[in-house]
Design an enzyme around this catalytic site. Structure first.
Site, PDB file in Angstrom:
ATOM      1  CB  ALA A 199      47.541  41.939  39.691  1.00 36.80           C
ATOM      2  NE  ARG A 203      53.205  36.513  39.979  1.00 31.07           N
ATOM      3  CZ  ARG A 203      54.023  37.238  40.710  1.00 31.07           C
ATOM      4  NH1 ARG A 203      53.533  38.136  41.549  1.00 31.07           N
ATOM      5  NH2 ARG A 203      55.331  37.081  40.619  1.00 31.07           N
ATOM      6  CE1 TYR A 261      31.854  31.339  40.581  1.00 32.30           C
ATOM      7  CE2 TYR A 261      32.695  33.583  40.663  1.00 32.30           C
ATOM      8  CZ  TYR A 261      32.898  32.231  40.450  1.00 32.30           C
ATOM      9  OH  TYR A 261      34.148  31.767  40.091  1.00 32.30           O
TER      10      TYR A 261
HETATM   11  N1  NAI Z   1      39.552  30.773  42.782  1.00 31.15           N
HETATM   12  C1  NAI Z   1      38.643  29.876  42.419  1.00 31.15           C
HETATM   13  O1  NAI Z   1      38.225  28.983  43.194  1.00 31.15           O
HETATM   14  C2  NAI Z   1      38.094  29.894  41.032  1.00 31.15           C
HETATM   15  C3  NAI Z   1      38.143  31.040  40.253  1.00 31.15           C
HETATM   16  N2  NAI Z   1      37.558  31.019  39.013  1.00 31.15           N
HETATM   17  C4  NAI Z   1      37.599  32.206  38.167  1.00 31.15           C
HETATM   18  O2  NAI Z   1      38.960  32.463  37.805  1.00 31.15           O
HETATM   19  C5  NAI Z   1      39.132  33.858  37.538  1.00 31.15           C
HETATM   20  C6  NAI Z   1      40.306  34.385  38.336  1.00 31.15           C
HETATM   21  O3  NAI Z   1      39.957  34.238  39.705  1.00 31.15           O
HETATM   22  P1  NAI Z   1      41.037  34.171  40.879  1.00 31.15           P
HETATM   23  O4  NAI Z   1      42.410  34.241  40.323  1.00 31.15           O
HETATM   24  O5  NAI Z   1      40.657  33.046  41.744  1.00 31.15           O
HETATM   25  O6  NAI Z   1      40.681  35.536  41.632  1.00 31.15           O
HETATM   26  P2  NAI Z   1      41.567  36.611  42.369  1.00 31.15           P
HETATM   27  O7  NAI Z   1      40.597  37.424  43.157  1.00 31.15           O
HETATM   28  O8  NAI Z   1      42.728  35.987  43.034  1.00 31.15           O
HETATM   29  O9  NAI Z   1      42.132  37.505  41.141  1.00 31.15           O
HETATM   30  C7  NAI Z   1      41.238  38.218  40.334  1.00 31.15           C
HETATM   31  C8  NAI Z   1      41.974  39.395  39.753  1.00 31.15           C
HETATM   32  O10 NAI Z   1      41.045  40.119  38.942  1.00 31.15           O
HETATM   33  C9  NAI Z   1      41.177  41.496  39.226  1.00 31.15           C
HETATM   34  N3  NAI Z   1      39.930  42.209  38.948  1.00 31.15           N
HETATM   35  C10 NAI Z   1      38.776  42.126  39.646  1.00 31.15           C
HETATM   36  N4  NAI Z   1      37.869  42.965  39.142  1.00 31.15           N
HETATM   37  C11 NAI Z   1      38.458  43.601  38.088  1.00 31.15           C
HETATM   38  C12 NAI Z   1      38.040  44.593  37.168  1.00 31.15           C
HETATM   39  N5  NAI Z   1      36.815  45.147  37.241  1.00 31.15           N
HETATM   40  N6  NAI Z   1      38.921  45.000  36.219  1.00 31.15           N
HETATM   41  C13 NAI Z   1      40.157  44.463  36.149  1.00 31.15           C
HETATM   42  N7  NAI Z   1      40.625  43.519  36.995  1.00 31.15           N
HETATM   43  C14 NAI Z   1      39.771  43.107  37.954  1.00 31.15           C
HETATM   44  C15 NAI Z   1      41.566  41.576  40.698  1.00 31.15           C
HETATM   45  O11 NAI Z   1      42.195  42.810  41.001  1.00 31.15           O
HETATM   46  C16 NAI Z   1      42.492  40.371  40.827  1.00 31.15           C
HETATM   47  O12 NAI Z   1      43.833  40.719  40.581  1.00 31.15           O
HETATM   48  C17 NAI Z   1      37.787  34.509  37.893  1.00 31.15           C
HETATM   49  O13 NAI Z   1      37.031  34.693  36.713  1.00 31.15           O
HETATM   50  C18 NAI Z   1      37.107  33.470  38.800  1.00 31.15           C
HETATM   51  O14 NAI Z   1      35.709  33.560  38.759  1.00 31.15           O
HETATM   52  C19 NAI Z   1      36.924  29.907  38.505  1.00 31.15           C
HETATM   53  C20 NAI Z   1      36.859  28.780  39.246  1.00 31.15           C
HETATM   54  C21 NAI Z   1      37.495  28.668  40.529  1.00 31.15           C
HETATM   55  C1  LIG Z   2      34.420  32.034  46.695  1.00 27.35           C
HETATM   56  C2  LIG Z   2      34.448  30.888  45.769  1.00 27.35           C
HETATM   57  C3  LIG Z   2      33.954  31.356  44.482  1.00 27.35           C
HETATM   58  C4  LIG Z   2      34.088  30.697  43.376  1.00 27.35           C
HETATM   59  C5  LIG Z   2      34.812  29.419  43.346  1.00 27.35           C
HETATM   60  C6  LIG Z   2      34.756  28.751  42.031  1.00 27.35           C
HETATM   61  O1  LIG Z   2      34.153  29.467  41.011  1.00 27.35           O
HETATM   62  C7  LIG Z   2      34.162  27.398  42.117  1.00 27.35           C
HETATM   63  O2  LIG Z   2      34.846  26.458  41.911  1.00 27.35           O
HETATM   64  C8  LIG Z   2      32.811  27.183  42.426  1.00 27.35           C
HETATM   65  C9  LIG Z   2      32.414  25.905  42.402  1.00 27.35           C
HETATM   66  C10 LIG Z   2      31.108  25.615  42.721  1.00 27.35           C
HETATM   67  C11 LIG Z   2      30.697  24.362  42.600  1.00 27.35           C
HETATM   68  C12 LIG Z   2      29.341  24.118  42.915  1.00 27.35           C
HETATM   69  C13 LIG Z   2      28.843  22.919  42.887  1.00 27.35           C
HETATM   70  C14 LIG Z   2      29.618  21.714  42.525  1.00 27.35           C
HETATM   71  C15 LIG Z   2      28.907  20.664  42.207  1.00 27.35           C
HETATM   72  C16 LIG Z   2      29.442  19.327  41.925  1.00 27.35           C
HETATM   73  O3  LIG Z   2      28.333  18.507  41.780  1.00 27.35           O
HETATM   74  C17 LIG Z   2      30.321  19.201  40.699  1.00 27.35           C
HETATM   75  C18 LIG Z   2      30.540  17.834  40.653  1.00 27.35           C
HETATM   76  C19 LIG Z   2      31.359  17.164  39.907  1.00 27.35           C
HETATM   77  C20 LIG Z   2      32.166  17.640  38.831  1.00 27.35           C
HETATM   78  C21 LIG Z   2      32.448  16.370  38.045  1.00 27.35           C
HETATM   79  C22 LIG Z   2      33.427  16.564  36.987  1.00 27.35           C
HETATM   80  O4  LIG Z   2      33.035  16.594  35.823  1.00 27.35           O
HETATM   81  O5  LIG Z   2      34.610  16.692  37.355  1.00 27.35           O
END
Ligand code: NAI
Ligand SMILES: CC/C=C\C[C@H](O)C(=O)/C=C/C=C/C=C\C=C\[C@@H](O)C/C=C\CCC(=O)O
Length: 264
Positions: free
Chosen positions: A14, A19, A151
């Site tokens: 969503a 999305r 997480y």
């Molecule tokens: N935003 C970020 O910095 C990063 C996000 N991710 C991962 O990417 C994926 C998507 O995250 P975002 O789009 O950023 O999050 P978001 O919070 O914008 O969207 C997540 C969606 O999942 C839905 N959702 C949550 N719990 C649910 C459940 N129990 N059943 C069905 N739907 C559910 C929510 O309603 C929402 O629409 C997640 O697995 C997150 O951990 C990974 C790395 C970076």
């Molecule tokens: C509320 C935010 C929740 C989740 C965000 C998302 O899942 C996320 O991106 C979390 C990242 C956390 C990173 C933590 C540590 C990062 C460490 C760095 O040392 C990584 C460094 C380099 C990457 C090098 C590369 O291979 O590109």
């Protein structure tokens, strides 16, 4: 895999990364099942997509992926509506260190369960026509995340499971490829959870540290993650791949020793 005419099932569709992935899949000619807990956001998302792609190309199913009965029913409805399943994206995820059990349930247990259900439907040994599964991890699945320990654990688990089940699918000739994507910070509503005590719990006092990390690492646009997803689906050479997406290096891959690599 050629995407035109294929059927994709995307959880957490969503908003955010989900999305963005849905929009890319629709542009490539796939039909998409939008699965999300949030009914209002899901229906709004579908209404918006209908205007651009037509109402026949998508189906929204309100579903809590942590509820096995609801998740199985969503897959069943998909088969009834579109007649097949070719692509599964286990994307739904949360960041909640206070209710950390919920984080494990959504981010890991539901990804495992969704993968198993999808494999059951796509496995050529079961009469399926093969397919591709993408499980969404995070850069936090490859490095320690001091302020998000659970997480981080959930996302490490997604990588370990995905690489393992990909190896099994290859050994068993299932006709299904399974890969994972590890983005760094992405500009979505998930990032708002950093500012909420009900999400961060005891780690709330470190919110500025995480924000400093975001400033240091930068924040990606969801469209780049969607591009990485399409690459993994279209390129049949990817199985067991761990795609990383960062502002500094864009789309690249975690490298493993030859004996740790998964054959297609
Ligand atoms: N935003 C970020 O910095 C990063 C996000 N991710 C991962 O990417 C994926 C998507 O995250 P975002 O789009 O950023 O999050 P978001 O919070 O914008 O969207 C997540 C969606 O999942 C839905 N959702 C949550 N719990 C649910 C459940 N129990 N059943 C069905 N739907 C559910 C929510 O309603 C929402 O629409 C997640 O697995 C997150 O951990 C990974 C790395 C970076
Ligand atoms: C509320 C935010 C929740 C989740 C965000 C998302 O899942 C996320 O991106 C979390 C990242 C956390 C990173 C933590 C540590 C990062 C460490 C760095 O040392 C990584 C460094 C380099 C990457 C090098 C590369 O291979 O590109």
């Amino acid at each position: 895999m050629y995407l035109n005419g294929k059927v994709a099932f995307v959880t957490g569709a969503a908003q955010g990364i989900g999305r963005a992935m849905v929009e890319e899949l629709l542009h490539k000619g796939a039909a998409v099942i939008l699965v999300d807990l949030n009914r209002i956001a899901g229906e709004q998302c579908k209404a918006s997509l209908d205007e651009e792609f037509g109402s026949h190309r998508t189906l929204f199913i309100q579903c809590d992926v942590t509820d096995e009965k609801q998740l199985k029913a969503a897959f069943q409805k998909t088969m009834e509506h579109f007649g097949n399943l070719d692509i599964l994206v286990n994307n739904a995820g949360v960041n909640n260190e206070k209710d950390w059990e919920k984080t494990i349930e959504v981010n890991l247990i539901s990804v495992i369960r969704g993968t198993y259900i999808g494999l059951e439907l796509m496995n050529v040994k079961n009469g399926g026509r093969g397919g591709v599964i993408i499980n969404i991890s995070s850069l936090a699945g490859l490095t320690p995340a001091a302020y998000q320990p659970v997480y981080c654990a959930s996302k490490h688990g997604v990588i370990g499971f995905t690489r393992s089940i990909a190896a099994l699918a290859s050994i068993g000739n299932y006709g299904v490829r399974i890969n994972t994507v590890c983005p760094a910070f992405v500009d979505t509503p998930l990032l708002e959870s950093i500012e909420k005590e009900e999400n961060m719990g005891e780690f709330y006092k470190y919110k500025d540290n995480i924000k400093d990390m975001m400033k240091s690492f930068g924040v990606l646009d969801p469209s780049l993650i969607a591009k990485g997803l399409i690459d993994l689906i279209e390129d049949d050479s990817f199985n067991g791949a761990v795609m990383k997406i960062t502002t500094s290096r864009g789309i690249h891959f975690e490298e493993y020793a030859a004996h740790q690599k998964t054959k297609v």
